[in-house]
Design an enzyme around this catalytic site. Structure first.
Site, PDB file in Angstrom:
ATOM      1  N   ASP A 299      -7.956  34.913   7.604  1.00  0.00           N
ATOM      2  CA  ASP A 299      -6.528  34.625   7.379  1.00  0.00           C
ATOM      3  C   ASP A 299      -5.750  34.626   8.694  1.00  0.00           C
ATOM      4  O   ASP A 299      -6.118  35.308   9.648  1.00  0.00           O
ATOM      5  CB  ASP A 299      -5.962  35.684   6.414  1.00  0.00           C
ATOM      6  CG  ASP A 299      -4.651  35.236   5.801  1.00  0.00           C
ATOM      7  OD1 ASP A 299      -4.323  34.032   5.870  1.00  0.00           O
ATOM      8  OD2 ASP A 299      -3.941  36.100   5.251  1.00  0.00           O
TER       9      ASP A 299
ATOM     10  N   ASN B  80      -4.475  31.630  10.380  1.00  0.00           N
ATOM     11  CA  ASN B  80      -4.541  30.435  11.246  1.00  0.00           C
ATOM     12  C   ASN B  80      -3.155  29.840  11.480  1.00  0.00           C
ATOM     13  O   ASN B  80      -2.822  29.448  12.598  1.00  0.00           O
ATOM     14  CB  ASN B  80      -5.407  29.353  10.591  1.00  0.00           C
ATOM     15  CG  ASN B  80      -6.865  29.748  10.487  1.00  0.00           C
ATOM     16  OD1 ASN B  80      -7.264  30.771  11.033  1.00  0.00           O
ATOM     17  ND2 ASN B  80      -7.648  28.964   9.780  1.00  0.00           N
ATOM     18  N   GLY B  81      -2.366  29.768  10.402  1.00  0.00           N
ATOM     19  CA  GLY B  81      -1.042  29.146  10.487  1.00  0.00           C
ATOM     20  C   GLY B  81      -0.117  29.942  11.393  1.00  0.00           C
ATOM     21  O   GLY B  81       0.595  29.375  12.243  1.00  0.00           O
ATOM     22  N   ARG B  82      -0.132  31.265  11.263  1.00  0.00           N
ATOM     23  CA  ARG B  82       0.743  32.107  12.089  1.00  0.00           C
ATOM     24  C   ARG B  82       0.296  32.090  13.548  1.00  0.00           C
ATOM     25  O   ARG B  82       1.113  32.108  14.457  1.00  0.00           O
ATOM     26  CB  ARG B  82       0.767  33.548  11.538  1.00  0.00           C
ATOM     27  CG  ARG B  82       1.721  33.695  10.353  1.00  0.00           C
ATOM     28  CD  ARG B  82       1.453  34.964   9.588  1.00  0.00           C
ATOM     29  NE  ARG B  82       0.243  34.837   8.772  1.00  0.00           N
ATOM     30  CZ  ARG B  82      -0.338  35.825   8.140  1.00  0.00           C
ATOM     31  NH1 ARG B  82       0.146  37.057   8.258  1.00  0.00           N
ATOM     32  NH2 ARG B  82      -1.398  35.621   7.398  1.00  0.00           N
ATOM     33  N   TRP B  83      -0.997  32.019  13.757  1.00  0.00           N
ATOM     34  CA  TRP B  83      -1.512  31.927  15.138  1.00  0.00           C
ATOM     35  C   TRP B  83      -0.934  30.676  15.802  1.00  0.00           C
ATOM     36  O   TRP B  83      -0.474  30.711  16.933  1.00  0.00           O
ATOM     37  CB  TRP B  83      -3.046  31.860  15.113  1.00  0.00           C
ATOM     38  CG  TRP B  83      -3.683  31.730  16.459  1.00  0.00           C
ATOM     39  CD1 TRP B  83      -4.074  32.733  17.287  1.00  0.00           C
ATOM     40  CD2 TRP B  83      -4.008  30.505  17.153  1.00  0.00           C
ATOM     41  NE1 TRP B  83      -4.630  32.218  18.446  1.00  0.00           N
ATOM     42  CE2 TRP B  83      -4.587  30.856  18.389  1.00  0.00           C
ATOM     43  CE3 TRP B  83      -3.859  29.142  16.825  1.00  0.00           C
ATOM     44  CZ2 TRP B  83      -5.029  29.899  19.311  1.00  0.00           C
ATOM     45  CZ3 TRP B  83      -4.289  28.195  17.747  1.00  0.00           C
ATOM     46  CH2 TRP B  83      -4.866  28.582  18.979  1.00  0.00           C
TER      47      TRP B  83
ATOM     48  N   ARG C 101       0.196  23.726  12.236  1.00  0.00           N
ATOM     49  CA  ARG C 101      -0.758  24.618  11.540  1.00  0.00           C
ATOM     50  C   ARG C 101      -2.212  24.148  11.675  1.00  0.00           C
ATOM     51  O   ARG C 101      -3.122  24.962  11.784  1.00  0.00           O
ATOM     52  CB  ARG C 101      -0.373  24.728  10.050  1.00  0.00           C
ATOM     53  CG  ARG C 101       0.893  25.520   9.798  1.00  0.00           C
ATOM     54  CD  ARG C 101       1.209  25.550   8.301  1.00  0.00           C
ATOM     55  NE  ARG C 101       0.140  26.175   7.530  1.00  0.00           N
ATOM     56  CZ  ARG C 101       0.039  27.484   7.296  1.00  0.00           C
ATOM     57  NH1 ARG C 101       0.960  28.303   7.738  1.00  0.00           N
ATOM     58  NH2 ARG C 101      -0.956  27.961   6.597  1.00  0.00           N
TER      59      ARG C 101
ATOM     60  N   HIS D 265      -6.077  25.956  12.290  1.00  0.00           N
ATOM     61  CA  HIS D 265      -7.318  25.800  11.531  1.00  0.00           C
ATOM     62  C   HIS D 265      -8.451  25.334  12.461  1.00  0.00           C
ATOM     63  O   HIS D 265      -9.591  25.763  12.335  1.00  0.00           O
ATOM     64  CB  HIS D 265      -7.128  24.802  10.387  1.00  0.00           C
ATOM     65  CG  HIS D 265      -6.110  25.241   9.376  1.00  0.00           C
ATOM     66  ND1 HIS D 265      -6.095  26.518   8.855  1.00  0.00           N
ATOM     67  CD2 HIS D 265      -5.054  24.597   8.807  1.00  0.00           C
ATOM     68  CE1 HIS D 265      -5.080  26.622   8.000  1.00  0.00           C
ATOM     69  NE2 HIS D 265      -4.428  25.481   7.961  1.00  0.00           N
TER      70      HIS D 265
ATOM     71  N   SER E  66      -9.243  28.733  -0.919  1.00  0.00           N
ATOM     72  CA  SER E  66      -9.155  29.353  -2.249  1.00  0.00           C
ATOM     73  C   SER E  66      -8.669  28.354  -3.298  1.00  0.00           C
ATOM     74  O   SER E  66      -8.110  27.307  -2.952  1.00  0.00           O
ATOM     75  CB  SER E  66      -8.188  30.541  -2.200  1.00  0.00           C
ATOM     76  OG  SER E  66      -6.844  30.088  -2.120  1.00  0.00           O
TER      77      SER E  66
ATOM     78  N   LEU F 161     -30.257  33.998   8.594  1.00  0.00           N
ATOM     79  CA  LEU F 161     -28.925  34.393   8.134  1.00  0.00           C
ATOM     80  C   LEU F 161     -28.499  33.469   6.997  1.00  0.00           C
ATOM     81  O   LEU F 161     -28.564  32.240   7.129  1.00  0.00           O
ATOM     82  CB  LEU F 161     -27.916  34.283   9.295  1.00  0.00           C
ATOM     83  CG  LEU F 161     -26.454  34.482   8.940  1.00  0.00           C
ATOM     84  CD1 LEU F 161     -26.168  35.917   8.534  1.00  0.00           C
ATOM     85  CD2 LEU F 161     -25.538  34.092  10.098  1.00  0.00           C
TER      86      LEU F 161
ATOM     87  N   GLU G  47     -16.908  48.446   1.719  1.00  0.00           N
ATOM     88  CA  GLU G  47     -15.993  49.100   2.662  1.00  0.00           C
ATOM     89  C   GLU G  47     -15.043  48.023   3.187  1.00  0.00           C
ATOM     90  O   GLU G  47     -15.474  46.916   3.524  1.00  0.00           O
ATOM     91  CB  GLU G  47     -16.779  49.727   3.817  1.00  0.00           C
ATOM     92  CG  GLU G  47     -17.676  50.872   3.385  1.00  0.00           C
ATOM     93  CD  GLU G  47     -16.893  52.035   2.776  1.00  0.00           C
ATOM     94  OE1 GLU G  47     -15.783  52.311   3.249  1.00  0.00           O
ATOM     95  OE2 GLU G  47     -17.405  52.648   1.819  1.00  0.00           O
TER      96      GLU G  47
HETATM   97  C1  IPE Z   1      -6.745  33.758   1.508  1.00  0.00           C
HETATM   98  O1  IPE Z   1      -5.717  33.476   2.398  1.00  0.00           O
HETATM   99  C2  IPE Z   1      -7.616  32.545   1.337  1.00  0.00           C
HETATM  100  C3  IPE Z   1      -8.418  32.195   2.484  1.00  0.00           C
HETATM  101  C4  IPE Z   1      -8.523  32.876   3.598  1.00  0.00           C
HETATM  102  C5  IPE Z   1      -9.203  30.991   2.348  1.00  0.00           C
HETATM  103  P1  IPE Z   1      -4.301  32.980   1.887  1.00  0.00           P
HETATM  104  O2  IPE Z   1      -3.463  32.773   3.097  1.00  0.00           O
HETATM  105  O3  IPE Z   1      -4.448  31.819   0.988  1.00  0.00           O
HETATM  106  O4  IPE Z   1      -3.795  34.232   1.026  1.00  0.00           O
HETATM  107  P2  IPE Z   1      -2.352  34.704   0.643  1.00  0.00           P
HETATM  108  O5  IPE Z   1      -1.615  33.498   0.105  1.00  0.00           O
HETATM  109  O6  IPE Z   1      -1.703  35.209   1.891  1.00  0.00           O
HETATM  110  O7  IPE Z   1      -2.554  35.784  -0.359  1.00  0.00           O
HETATM  111  C1  IPE Z   2      -6.298  30.948   6.664  1.00  0.00           C
HETATM  112  O1  IPE Z   2      -5.143  30.816   7.403  1.00  0.00           O
HETATM  113  C2  IPE Z   2      -6.947  29.621   6.336  1.00  0.00           C
HETATM  114  C3  IPE Z   2      -6.803  29.209   4.925  1.00  0.00           C
HETATM  115  C4  IPE Z   2      -6.254  29.905   3.991  1.00  0.00           C
HETATM  116  C5  IPE Z   2      -7.328  27.917   4.566  1.00  0.00           C
HETATM  117  P1  IPE Z   2      -3.751  30.474   6.747  1.00  0.00           P
HETATM  118  O2  IPE Z   2      -3.622  28.995   6.657  1.00  0.00           O
HETATM  119  O3  IPE Z   2      -3.583  31.177   5.454  1.00  0.00           O
HETATM  120  O4  IPE Z   2      -2.739  31.034   7.820  1.00  0.00           O
HETATM  121  P2  IPE Z   2      -1.445  31.908   7.560  1.00  0.00           P
HETATM  122  O5  IPE Z   2      -1.836  33.027   6.678  1.00  0.00           O
HETATM  123  O6  IPE Z   2      -0.463  30.984   6.915  1.00  0.00           O
HETATM  124  O7  IPE Z   2      -1.017  32.361   8.901  1.00  0.00           O
HETATM  125 MG    MG Z   3      -2.829  32.986   4.923  1.00  0.00          MG
END
Ligand code: IPE
Ligand code: IPE
Ligand code: MG
Length: 239
Positions: free
Chosen positions: A19, A21-24, A32, A36, A64, A130, A206
């Protein structure tokens, strides 16, 4: 083994909610999709690190069921990235002895993506170093519903006695039936939630949550998570 630990220091199965990628990207003033793209590089590094450490199963939450509600352009960028990742990285993964699997409602993925996925799964099917499991169009509740539906079907057809259903036979109908439960669950970007990931399978995993965004999650971070795991005392309800 550190004192207090009652398990192997090396987790057999690590699952990661990738999780942030977008904020990074936002922090860097980038679109965004650049987040990714950078995240795909962390995937390559995570695979390599698992091999080095001797982790046998790595499950990555890549997309997801709920992610379908994102803007069309972002979904398109993610699917293109997945396809490109498979095309570009498959030979290297194959050389490293990585066997690819995918879990989720794969029929929802674009055809070209699915084709590429099936090709790499087939190409790597005899590798043993793996097992890399990509969770794509994956939702744990959907998976549990699919398993319940399958059991109901078998019972209705007369082959299955409802009284015989137990945790083991239930788990056998999940998408993850071939894999052991994760020992360690890592989530990046500091969010403390499961977001519909492996709800059944992580009952006794864990959990390690790191504040780092997925594109900045590198070799040392995975090593640190595994070290943290080694310090935990798993009790499984016993004392
Ligand atoms: C969870 O991240 C799904 C994946 C990493 C693929 P999200 O960014 O979709 O989750 P929420 O919306 O913050 O719960
Ligand atoms: C995780 O990063 C990748 C996917 C859920 C596909 P996000 O896209 O959720 O990035 P944030 O959480 O918005 O920063
Ligand atoms: Mg996210």
């Amino acid at each position: 083994m550190p004192s207090g630990s009652s398990h192997s220091d090396i987790p057999r199965h690590v699952a990661i909610i990738m999780d942030g990628n977008g904020r990074w990207a936002r922090e860097r003033g980038l679109p965004r999709r650049e987040g990714h793209r950078a995240g795909a590089e962390s995937v390559r590094e995570a695979v390599e690190t698992c091999k080095e450490i001797g982790i046998k199963f790595l499950t990555l939450y890549a997309f997801s069921s709920e992610n379908w509600s994102r803007p069309k352009a972002e979904i398109k960028a993610l699917m293109e990235l997945l396809e490109r990742f498979l095309k570009k990285k498959a030979p290297e993964m194959h050389r490293q002895g990585v066997r690819l699997h995918a879990i989720g409602r794969l029929e929802s993925l674009p055809k070209s993506c699915r084709r590429e996925l099936e090709r790499v799964i087939e190409q790597t099917s005899s590798n043993q170093d793996l097992d890399l499991v990509l969770a794509l169009s994956y939702g744990s509740r959907e998976e549990i519903v699919d398993a319940a539906r399958q059991l109901a079907r078998e019972a209705a057809e007369g082959g299955l006695d409802p009284e015989s259903i137990d945790c083991e036979s239930f788990a056998q109908r999940l998408y993850t039936s071939e894999f052991p439960d994760p020992d360690l669950l890592v989530r990046t970007s500091g969010e403390c939630r499961l977001s519909n990931f492996l709800l059944w399978q992580i009952s006794y995993s864990e959990i390690v949550i790191t504040r780092k965004f997925w594109p900045e999650f590198k070799k040392t971070d995975l090593h640190q998570a595994v070290e943290e795991y080694a310090r935990r005392h798993r009790r499984f309800g016993a004392i």
